[in-house]
Write an enzyme that holds these catalytic residues in place. Structure first.
Site, PDB file in Angstrom:
ATOM      1  N   PRO A   1       0.735  -1.660  -0.133  1.00 51.60           N
ATOM      2  CA  PRO A   1      -0.420  -0.024  -0.054  1.00 51.60           C
ATOM      3  C   PRO A   1       0.739   1.493   0.288  1.00 51.60           C
ATOM      4  O   PRO A   1       1.637   1.704   0.777  1.00 51.60           O
ATOM      5  CB  PRO A   1      -0.891   0.182   1.358  1.00 51.60           C
ATOM      6  CG  PRO A   1      -0.183  -1.123   2.309  1.00 51.60           C
ATOM      7  CD  PRO A   1       0.334  -1.652   1.714  1.00 51.60           C
ATOM      8  N   GLU A   2       0.882   2.341  -0.984  1.00 50.82           N
ATOM      9  CA  GLU A   2       0.737   3.409  -1.050  1.00 50.82           C
ATOM     10  C   GLU A   2      -0.052   4.611  -0.806  1.00 50.82           C
ATOM     11  O   GLU A   2      -0.703   4.441  -0.735  1.00 50.82           O
ATOM     12  CB  GLU A   2       2.536   3.063  -2.067  1.00 50.82           C
ATOM     13  CG  GLU A   2       3.337   2.465  -2.030  1.00 50.82           C
ATOM     14  CD  GLU A   2       4.089   2.294  -3.815  1.00 50.82           C
ATOM     15  OE1 GLU A   2       4.073   3.522  -4.555  1.00 50.82           O
ATOM     16  OE2 GLU A   2       4.633   1.337  -3.926  1.00 50.82           O
TER      17      GLU A   2
ATOM     18  N   LYS B   1       1.511   8.601   3.017  1.00 53.22           N
ATOM     19  CA  LYS B   1       1.378   7.317   3.396  1.00 53.22           C
ATOM     20  C   LYS B   1       0.235   7.504   4.387  1.00 53.22           C
ATOM     21  O   LYS B   1       1.281   6.473   5.665  1.00 53.22           O
ATOM     22  CB  LYS B   1       2.497   6.122   3.629  1.00 53.22           C
ATOM     23  CG  LYS B   1       2.791   5.844   2.274  1.00 53.22           C
ATOM     24  CD  LYS B   1       4.099   5.106   1.976  1.00 53.22           C
ATOM     25  CE  LYS B   1       4.945   4.914   0.805  1.00 53.22           C
ATOM     26  NZ  LYS B   1       5.879   4.076   1.062  1.00 53.22           N
TER      27      LYS B   1
END
Length: 447
Positions: free
Chosen positions: A40-41, A92
């Protein structure tokens, strides 16, 4: 130390280059490996916040916030009879805001000190495998480490799921001060933060490594940096300052027009690439927004259809591209010359000879070497057991081989030894018998 994601990428490279003729690559197998390597970014966290807002719209939550026993993250000291949940993202990080819903009975509960009357912010960082799920209480995911229960019956649960437990949350939290402005939704501040600090020593490093520095590029990760550098054909291992120092402090294009330039076809892709080929910071803003425009709910390892995302990729995880580990051990995907600052002696990850299913553990090189030794010793033991013949009374029935011939000779010698002993004993018996007979004869004669 090679991470599990890097090892799976190297394995996929071996398959995609047809180095294993017995393995057939399907779209499903590629997407399953991609779901493990895609972390996940910034775009995924923003899609996760949109997912929470969509699923929790008009839903009333109640009671305390639950936490799993295995999680080492702090408890969330929030208990309320009725509250709602909203989410926002920044780079993030994702912030969940728990807002109490006021009612008449709240005054009595507040007097007892059991209820919370002020909103609470819980800031999440997803790590390598974090994501949100909204399910029924009976369908709670296995690795749901933080849980928000609804007031209805049967209850539903908004849970933070994290298989590897690298993610974290902070009750009463705020955005981390060491992280820079968001690359997607604070573009003007993001651009100023980078270009006004080019004298920082951080920009002495290669551009591919600086793009992962969250102090300046909050939201960019491994797959985004590959796509960002591929579009303008910038070598990954060139000095970051040399790439960025020629850019202007203010973007010539308006921020609204940049957001609307999502490539929906191949022709529009070529146009946007030509327009943005000289401005790396603009690409850091527009390319993540392209991922957001693909839709979905962000990172979800249980998702099997990644065809839309795979079709969007132009460099990362694409067959024919080169790979090299940077100075931090992260795998960089690129095309052409790596650049003058490439690590000396660095090579692309070597593919494995055999494709095996790997467990969901991040093994170290020492553990892998110990496992290979154990496997080799067990194989040797099996071979030895097969080669050692069973002892039988009849040695002629055994196969005549070079190794077994020696054992056959030993068996024959062992079998001849007791015979010779028997013969000797027989001879001694005969002589003793003759002597006894002669003794009797002499006695008779003497009488």
């Amino acid at each position: 130390m090679a991470t599990l994601a890097d090892r799976k990428i190297s394995r996929y490279l071996a398959i995609s280059r047809n180095e294993h003729p017995n393995v057939v690559v399907t779209q499903r197998s590629c997407s399953s490996v991609l779901s493990c390597t895609r972390m996940p970014e910034g775009p995924e966290l923003h899609l996760a916040s949109q997912f929470v807002n969509k699923m929790c719209d008009g839903v009333v939550f109640s009671g305390p916030v639950g936490k799993s026993e295995v999680s080492k993250n702090p408890d969330v000291p929030f208990t309320c009879e009725a509250y709602c949940i909203t989410a926002t993202s920044r780079g993030k990080e994702v912030k969940l805001t728990l807002t109490p819903i006021k009612c008449e009975d709240d005054l009595k509960r507040r007097a007892k000190g059991k209820q919370v009357d002020q909103p609470m912010d819980v800031v999440f960082r997803f790590g390598m495998s974090g994501y949100f799920r909204f399910t029924g209480e009976d369908e709670l995911p296995k690795h749901a480490h933080l849980r928000f229960y609804t007031k209805e019956k049967p209850r539903r649960v908004l849970s933070f799921v994290d298989t590897r437990r690298f993610g974290s949350w902070q009750p009463n939290g705020t955005w981390q001060p060491d992280r820079g402005p968001c690359i997607m939704f604070e573009y003007k501040r993001f651009r100023e933060n980078v270009l006004s600090n080019l004298s920082d020593r951080a920009f002495d490093r290669p551009i591919c490594e600086v793009l992962l520095n969250q102090k300046y590029f909050n939201g960019i990760g491994n797959y985004l940096r590959a796509e960002i550098l591929y579009r303008p054909n910038i070598p990954p291992f060139v000095c970051a300052r040399n790439v960025l120092e020629g850019l202007e402090l203010e973007d010539t294009l308006d921020e609204k027009t940049v957001k609307n330039e999502f490539p929906t076809s191949k022709k529009s892709k070529k146009k946007t690439m030509n327009q943005e080929s000289g401005d790396l910071l603009r690409l850091c803003h527009t390319i993540p927004l392209e991922v957001v425009s693909l839709g979905g709910k962000g990172y979800d390892p249980e998702k099997t259809d990644y065809s839309t995302f795979m079709a969007w990729l132009q460099c990362y995880y694409v067959d024919g591209m080169k790979t090299m580990r940077d100075h931090n051990g992260r795998t960089m995907w690129f095309q052409g010359d790596p650049g003058p600052m490439a690590p000396k002696g660095s090579k692309s990850p070597k593919p494995k000879k055999r494709v095996k299913k790997e467990d969901d553990h991040d093994y170290t090189e020492k553990e892998k070497a110990a496992e290979s030794r154990c496997e080799s010793t067990t194989k040797k033991q099996r071979v030895v057991k097969r080669e050692t013949p069973k002892r039988e009374g009849n040695a002629r029935s055994k196969e005549v081989t070079s190794k077994r011939g020696k054992t056959q000779e030993v068996m024959q010698q062992s079998e001849t030894r007791p015979k010779s002993r028997k013969r000797k004993s027989n001879n001694t018996d005969k002589t003793s018998g003759e002597q006894s007979r002669t003794g009797r004869v002499t006695r008779k004669n003497s009488k």
